[in-house]
Design an enzyme around this catalytic site. Structure first.
Site, PDB file in Angstrom:
ATOM      1  CB  SER A  76     -11.124  -4.083  -7.256  1.00  0.00           C
ATOM      2  OG  SER A  76     -10.827  -2.777  -6.842  1.00  0.00           O
TER       3      SER A  76
HETATM    4  N1  SAH Z   1      -9.410  -1.820  -2.482  1.00  0.00           N
HETATM    5  C1  SAH Z   1     -10.860  -1.919  -2.640  1.00  0.00           C
HETATM    6  C2  SAH Z   1     -11.372  -1.063  -3.762  1.00  0.00           C
HETATM    7  C3  SAH Z   1     -12.051   0.155  -3.255  1.00  0.00           C
HETATM    8  S1  SAH Z   1     -12.638   1.274  -4.501  1.00  0.00           S
HETATM    9  C4  SAH Z   1     -11.214  -3.383  -2.847  1.00  0.00           C
HETATM   10  O1  SAH Z   1     -10.600  -4.223  -2.259  1.00  0.00           O
HETATM   11  O2  SAH Z   1     -12.148  -3.703  -3.566  1.00  0.00           O
HETATM   12  C5  SAH Z   1     -11.477   2.573  -4.328  1.00  0.00           C
HETATM   13  C6  SAH Z   1     -11.460   3.274  -3.007  1.00  0.00           C
HETATM   14  O3  SAH Z   1     -10.510   4.338  -3.114  1.00  0.00           O
HETATM   15  C7  SAH Z   1     -12.776   3.930  -2.575  1.00  0.00           C
HETATM   16  O4  SAH Z   1     -13.160   3.421  -1.334  1.00  0.00           O
HETATM   17  C8  SAH Z   1     -12.427   5.418  -2.490  1.00  0.00           C
HETATM   18  O5  SAH Z   1     -13.087   6.090  -1.427  1.00  0.00           O
HETATM   19  C9  SAH Z   1     -10.940   5.360  -2.252  1.00  0.00           C
HETATM   20  N2  SAH Z   1     -10.191   6.583  -2.568  1.00  0.00           N
HETATM   21  C10 SAH Z   1     -10.357   7.438  -3.617  1.00  0.00           C
HETATM   22  N3  SAH Z   1      -9.481   8.456  -3.546  1.00  0.00           N
HETATM   23  C11 SAH Z   1      -8.726   8.243  -2.423  1.00  0.00           C
HETATM   24  C12 SAH Z   1      -7.655   8.943  -1.797  1.00  0.00           C
HETATM   25  N4  SAH Z   1      -7.163  10.076  -2.290  1.00  0.00           N
HETATM   26  N5  SAH Z   1      -7.128   8.436  -0.644  1.00  0.00           N
HETATM   27  C13 SAH Z   1      -7.610   7.290  -0.107  1.00  0.00           C
HETATM   28  N6  SAH Z   1      -8.620   6.585  -0.653  1.00  0.00           N
HETATM   29  C14 SAH Z   1      -9.172   7.047  -1.799  1.00  0.00           C
END
Ligand code: SAH
Length: 228
Positions: A76
């Site tokens: 993010s």
């Molecule tokens: N928190 C991260 C952002 C990751 S992007 C950061 O620090 O930058 C969002 C993430 O959510 C992805 O890795 C995706 O695989 C995950 N995601 C999507 N749907 C999900 C679900 N139902 N349960 C757990 N993770 C999920």
């Protein structure tokens, strides 16, 4: 993987000074963009974001942009991380936190430097494992990573004082609302309408029920069901 570690560590040491300076610049930018919570800014200044992206992208780690982390997912944007955490904090402590969507683990590290306890759940096994590797050297004792579908929350650790979603929900996730403590707050990107428009929504739970506040339009990867 382990064969790459030494090279990575040498590299990290090599850009250590620069990254500290660029991190300070990132924090200045966040302040200019309206993030006023000094505690959040300090946490953002403390977490080495370049450790969470691939080496080829490390030089861009402190730009205010989302970057690819593989598997079609992104780390993010710093502004959005700061904004969401600041909204959760307003006039109180984060307490026990649930993060849905660990990704590379960056936001989990920022949260863990501010909260009592953090549980972070990821549905893609390889990312869950990569996050574990990325976070190892930071030794955050109050952070627990889980592999699973975060849409179901984490019943065994509920209720949570704060819940944060890093992926856009198609509708208000009722299971997560149930796992929110009284006096707790949840922030999430929520899809609105039929188009792929999304907006940040803050939910507050009181004795009387839930209140929702719509915040900025945003762009997140979608929340997906099941494990991968
Ligand atoms: N928190 C991260 C952002 C990751 S992007 C950061 O620090 O930058 C969002 C993430 O959510 C992805 O890795 C995706 O695989 C995950 N995601 C999507 N749907 C999900 C679900 N139902 N349960 C757990 N993770 C999920």
């Amino acid at each position: 993987m382990s064969a790459l570690r030494p090279g990575r560590n040498v590299n990290v040491a090599g850009i250590g000074m620069t990254s500290q300076r660029t991190r300070a610049r990132m924090v200045e930018r966040l302040r200019d963009q309206g993030i006023t919570d000094a505690v959040v800014l300090e946490a953002m200044a403390g977490v080495p974001r370049h450790l969470f992206v691939e080496e080829a992208l490390a030089s861009r780690a402190y730009e205010d942009t989302a970057l690819p982390i593989g598997y079609g997912q992104t780390i993010s944007q710093p502004y959005v991380v700061a904004r969401m955490i600041a909204e959760l904090r307003q006039n109180r402590e984060l307490g026990k936190v649930l993060e849905v969507g660990t990704g590379c683990g960056y936001q989990a590290a920022v949260l863990a430097s501010l909260a009592t306890e953090v549980y972070s759940i990821e549905r893609i096994r390889e990312l869950h494992e990569r996050a574990r590797a990325n976070l190892r050297e930071l030794r955050l004792k109050n952070l627990r990573l889980a592999y699973g579908d975060g849409g179901a929350g984490l019943e065994k650790a509920a209720p949570f004082d704060s819940i944060i979603l890093a992926a856009a929900a198609p509708e208000m996730p009722q299971t997560l609302l149930r796992q929110l403590a009284r006096g707790g707050r949840m922030i999430l990107p929520l899809r609105e309408g039929k188009a792929d428009a999304q907006r940040l929504v803050l939910v507050e739970r009181s004795r009387l029920g839930f209140t929702e506040t719509a915040l900025d339009p945003v762009r997140f990867v979608p929340l997906q069901a099941g494990k991968a």
